[in-house]
Write a protein that holds these residues in place. Structure first.
Motif, PDB file in Angstrom:
ATOM      1  N   PRO A  69      -4.053   0.970  -6.054  1.00 44.70           N
ATOM      2  CA  PRO A  69      -3.033   2.015  -6.061  1.00 44.70           C
ATOM      3  C   PRO A  69      -3.259   2.992  -4.908  1.00 44.70           C
ATOM      4  O   PRO A  69      -4.348   3.565  -4.777  1.00 44.70           O
ATOM      5  N   VAL A  70      -2.243   3.183  -4.076  1.00 43.58           N
ATOM      6  CA  VAL A  70      -2.425   4.025  -2.892  1.00 43.58           C
ATOM      7  C   VAL A  70      -2.675   5.474  -3.287  1.00 43.58           C
ATOM      8  O   VAL A  70      -3.393   6.199  -2.587  1.00 43.58           O
ATOM      9  N   ASP A  71      -2.111   5.916  -4.417  1.00 39.53           N
ATOM     10  CA  ASP A  71      -2.298   7.321  -4.783  1.00 39.53           C
ATOM     11  C   ASP A  71      -3.760   7.663  -5.051  1.00 39.53           C
ATOM     12  O   ASP A  71      -4.135   8.835  -5.057  1.00 39.53           O
ATOM     13  N   ARG A  72      -4.593   6.638  -5.260  1.00 36.15           N
ATOM     14  CA  ARG A  72      -6.030   6.908  -5.455  1.00 36.15           C
ATOM     15  C   ARG A  72      -6.740   7.243  -4.148  1.00 36.15           C
ATOM     16  O   ARG A  72      -7.837   7.812  -4.178  1.00 36.15           O
ATOM     17  N   VAL A  73      -6.158   6.856  -3.023  1.00 32.11           N
ATOM     18  CA  VAL A  73      -6.847   7.034  -1.746  1.00 32.11           C
ATOM     19  C   VAL A  73      -6.178   8.086  -0.874  1.00 32.11           C
ATOM     20  O   VAL A  73      -6.613   8.329   0.253  1.00 32.11           O
ATOM     21  N   VAL A  74      -5.134   8.731  -1.387  1.00 27.75           N
ATOM     22  CA  VAL A  74      -4.394   9.742  -0.623  1.00 27.75           C
ATOM     23  C   VAL A  74      -4.656  11.122  -1.229  1.00 27.75           C
ATOM     24  O   VAL A  74      -4.623  11.294  -2.454  1.00 27.75           O
ATOM     25  N   ARG A  85       4.608   8.049 -12.524  1.00 30.08           N
ATOM     26  CA  ARG A  85       4.042   7.281 -13.640  1.00 30.08           C
ATOM     27  C   ARG A  85       3.530   5.916 -13.186  1.00 30.08           C
ATOM     28  O   ARG A  85       2.654   5.343 -13.803  1.00 30.08           O
ATOM     29  N   GLY A  86       4.101   5.374 -12.140  1.00 30.95           N
ATOM     30  CA  GLY A  86       3.670   4.080 -11.620  1.00 30.95           C
ATOM     31  C   GLY A  86       2.851   4.244 -10.355  1.00 30.95           C
ATOM     32  O   GLY A  86       2.430   5.345 -10.011  1.00 30.95           O
ATOM     33  N   SER A  87       2.624   3.135  -9.664  1.00 37.54           N
ATOM     34  CA  SER A  87       1.834   3.180  -8.427  1.00 37.54           C
ATOM     35  C   SER A  87       2.384   2.178  -7.424  1.00 37.54           C
ATOM     36  O   SER A  87       2.892   1.108  -7.799  1.00 37.54           O
ATOM     37  N   LEU A  88       2.272   2.533  -6.172  1.00 33.24           N
ATOM     38  CA  LEU A  88       2.493   1.604  -5.075  1.00 33.24           C
ATOM     39  C   LEU A  88       1.143   0.997  -4.734  1.00 33.24           C
ATOM     40  O   LEU A  88       0.156   1.721  -4.539  1.00 33.24           O
ATOM     41  N   LEU A  89       1.067  -0.320  -4.694  1.00 34.43           N
ATOM     42  CA  LEU A  89      -0.193  -1.022  -4.481  1.00 34.43           C
ATOM     43  C   LEU A  89      -0.280  -1.524  -3.045  1.00 34.43           C
ATOM     44  O   LEU A  89       0.646  -2.186  -2.566  1.00 34.43           O
ATOM     45  N   PHE A  90      -1.366  -1.181  -2.351  1.00 32.42           N
ATOM     46  CA  PHE A  90      -1.605  -1.844  -1.071  1.00 32.42           C
ATOM     47  C   PHE A  90      -2.561  -3.007  -1.307  1.00 32.42           C
ATOM     48  O   PHE A  90      -3.450  -2.954  -2.160  1.00 32.42           O
ATOM     49  N   LEU A  91      -2.345  -4.071  -0.560  1.00 32.74           N
ATOM     50  CA  LEU A  91      -2.996  -5.349  -0.821  1.00 32.74           C
ATOM     51  C   LEU A  91      -3.928  -5.724   0.320  1.00 32.74           C
ATOM     52  O   LEU A  91      -3.631  -5.480   1.488  1.00 32.74           O
ATOM     53  N   THR A  92      -5.030  -6.342  -0.024  1.00 30.68           N
ATOM     54  CA  THR A  92      -5.978  -6.809   0.989  1.00 30.68           C
ATOM     55  C   THR A  92      -6.176  -8.312   0.857  1.00 30.68           C
ATOM     56  O   THR A  92      -5.847  -8.912  -0.173  1.00 30.68           O
ATOM     57  N   VAL A  93      -6.699  -8.893   1.897  1.00 32.13           N
ATOM     58  CA  VAL A  93      -7.172 -10.272   1.847  1.00 32.13           C
ATOM     59  C   VAL A  93      -8.666 -10.256   2.164  1.00 32.13           C
ATOM     60  O   VAL A  93      -9.174  -9.343   2.811  1.00 32.13           O
ATOM     61  N   SER A  94      -9.349 -11.274   1.695  1.00 34.10           N
ATOM     62  CA  SER A  94     -10.766 -11.446   1.995  1.00 34.10           C
ATOM     63  C   SER A  94     -10.896 -12.430   3.151  1.00 34.10           C
ATOM     64  O   SER A  94     -10.376 -13.543   3.084  1.00 34.10           O
ATOM     65  N   VAL A  95     -11.558 -11.995   4.222  1.00 36.05           N
ATOM     66  CA  VAL A  95     -11.716 -12.821   5.418  1.00 36.05           C
ATOM     67  C   VAL A  95     -13.203 -13.046   5.656  1.00 36.05           C
ATOM     68  O   VAL A  95     -13.997 -12.086   5.621  1.00 36.05           O
ATOM     69  N   THR A  96     -13.603 -14.295   5.873  1.00 39.44           N
ATOM     70  CA  THR A  96     -15.012 -14.581   6.139  1.00 39.44           C
ATOM     71  C   THR A  96     -15.470 -13.795   7.364  1.00 39.44           C
ATOM     72  O   THR A  96     -14.817 -13.797   8.397  1.00 39.44           O
ATOM     73  N   ALA A 278       2.935   0.923   2.820  1.00 42.07           N
ATOM     74  CA  ALA A 278       2.509   1.431   1.513  1.00 42.07           C
ATOM     75  C   ALA A 278       2.045   2.878   1.611  1.00 42.07           C
ATOM     76  O   ALA A 278       2.344   3.705   0.733  1.00 42.07           O
ATOM     77  N   PHE A 279       1.302   3.220   2.674  1.00 42.30           N
ATOM     78  CA  PHE A 279       0.875   4.609   2.880  1.00 42.30           C
ATOM     79  C   PHE A 279       2.096   5.526   3.004  1.00 42.30           C
ATOM     80  O   PHE A 279       2.160   6.600   2.392  1.00 42.30           O
ATOM     81  N   THR A 280       3.062   5.111   3.819  1.00 38.30           N
ATOM     82  CA  THR A 280       4.244   5.939   4.062  1.00 38.30           C
ATOM     83  C   THR A 280       5.018   6.184   2.777  1.00 38.30           C
ATOM     84  O   THR A 280       5.412   7.325   2.463  1.00 38.30           O
ATOM     85  N   LEU A 281       5.273   5.127   2.016  1.00 39.34           N
ATOM     86  CA  LEU A 281       6.031   5.263   0.776  1.00 39.34           C
ATOM     87  C   LEU A 281       5.297   6.133  -0.242  1.00 39.34           C
ATOM     88  O   LEU A 281       5.921   6.935  -0.959  1.00 39.34           O
ATOM     89  N   THR A 282       3.987   6.015  -0.305  1.00 42.72           N
ATOM     90  CA  THR A 282       3.223   6.825  -1.259  1.00 42.72           C
ATOM     91  C   THR A 282       3.279   8.304  -0.899  1.00 42.72           C
ATOM     92  O   THR A 282       3.416   9.169  -1.782  1.00 42.72           O
TER      93      THR A 282
END
Length: 388
Positions: A69-74, A85-96, A278-282
């Motif tokens: 949830p982006v609101d946790r990091v802003v 009440r909801g959250s915008l989620l930013f997504l990551t991938v795992s890269v070796t 996601a940052f902008t929308l949050t």
């Protein structure tokens, strides 16, 4: 006298012990060739199995990551904020972060949710350290641009200026590969000072293909130095046949934000530009009444430009899996990557967006609040990235 007590007449008795013989070590049976072949194959198998642990292959493996949830990091201070009440989620991938061994590569090839890409396709001529540096630059830039776009969209005055051009990317087949590095600050070309990225191309093209160009740079906050780079003829495009060195410089844009309004974004060890939207929308969500998400968790991926355009990202297939696993029912993605996202989305709804306004409209259509139109437009230009 019992019969058993009678003296022997020389014939062996049924009850008598056999004559003793000298004791010998039993001879081992000789292995026949099928048995030898089996043991040899087993030995080879063990050697190969152990070797596969240590053999590293030139691939990069991309796997599903995390949804946060982006609101946790802003954090915002100096301006009114509103809960959602909801959250915008930013997504990551795992890269070796290093070359995978044979087993890890095989797992990646067999998995429908992982991509195995040749290292050169992913890194070009960059080392992994340079690739990391580039992604840190992109994350920092995405945060600054997200702040500028969100605050500008709400009518705040945001100033911007170029602090000079940086080397943003390098063509792996170009003369600059191995000479210049991502993050180098270009101060001058052949002694001519350059203030922005657009000034570099004409100075390079003033040479004939095959001639060298002298770049004055600053690298890693060290004293300025000169780097001489050869040129080649550009193989295609409007400047076909003219000299090029193979770099993409970008302006190092610095912003001046409204006094007293402090916005910080701390996503942890995440790098890259794909959380920009996601940052902008949050930020817009927290700075306006109502809930952009309609009280739901909405997954978002896409870069953000100063003019509000949304750009493509990597790993959309893996991000769709991450969003689905996080329970998101709606996933906003760059419009060109909708088909890929849908292949991995299951029942999750995918909506493609080209701009920040498209994203706001998609959220409203899904039951979210409306963001009022901006009273003024204060940031409309995009950072310049010009091949040179």
């Amino acid at each position: 006298m019992n019969k058993a007590d009678e003296p022997s007449s020389g014939a062996p008795s049924l009850t008598s012990e056999p004559p003793s013989e000298p004791w010998e070590v039993p001879r081992r049976r000789r292995l026949r060739w099928p048995a030898k072949l089996g043991l040899g194959a087993a030995a080879v198998f063990v050697v190969v199995a152990v070797a596969c642990i240590f053999i590293r292959l030139p691939y990069v493996i991309v796997s599903p990551g995390n949804a946060t949830p982006v609101d946790r990091v802003v954090r915002i201070s100096g301006a009114p904020t509103f809960p959602d009440r909801g959250s915008l989620l930013f997504l990551t991938v795992s890269v070796t972060n290093g070359r995978p061994n044979v087993y890890r590569t095989l797992v990646g090839w067999l998995s429908k949710n992982q991509d195995v890409e040749p290292e050169r396709d992913e890194l070009g001529c960059l080392s992994r350290a340079e690739d990391d540096r580039q992604n840190v630059m992109l994350m920092d830039d995405s945060q600054q641009v997200a702040k500028a776009v969100a605050l500008g969209r709400l009518g705040y005055t945001v100033g911007e200026r170029s602090a000079g051009p940086l080397v943003f990317d390098i063509d792996p087949s170009s003369p600059a590969c191995g000479k210049l590095r991502v993050g180098d600050r270009i101060l001058a070309v052949d002694g001519t000072p350059v203030a922005n990225a657009t000034a570099i191309g004409p100075l390079v093209r003033a040479h004939s293909p095959g001639q060298s160009v002298r770049f004055t740079i600053q690298r890693d906050n060290q004293p300025r130095q000169d780097v001489v780079v050869g040129t080649k003829a550009l193989p295609a495009g409007p400047d076909k046949g003219k000299a090029f060195v193979g770099i993409s410089p970008a302006d190092d844009v610095k912003f001046t934000f409204p006094p007293g309004v402090n916005v910080s974004i701390d996503p942890g060890p995440v790098t890259g530009p794909s959380a920009g939207l996601a940052f902008t929308l949050t930020l817009l969500d927290k700075l306006t009444p109502g809930s952009l998400t309609g009280g739901r968790d909405v997954a978002v991926t896409g870069t953000i430009e100063l003019n509000g355009d949304v750009g493509d990202v990597g790993g959309v297939a893996q991000k769709a899996v991450t969003a689905r696993n996080a329970g998101a029912k709606l996933f906003l993605v760059p419009v060109s990557e909708v088909a890929t996202a849908r292949q991995h989305a299951g029942s999750m709804k995918i909506v493609g967006v080209r701009t920040i306004e498209d994203a706001l409209r998609a959220l409203h259509d899904a039951g979210g609040a409306t963001v009022p139109p901006p009273p003024t437009t204060t940031s409309t230009s995009s950072p310049v990235v010009v091949p040179g």
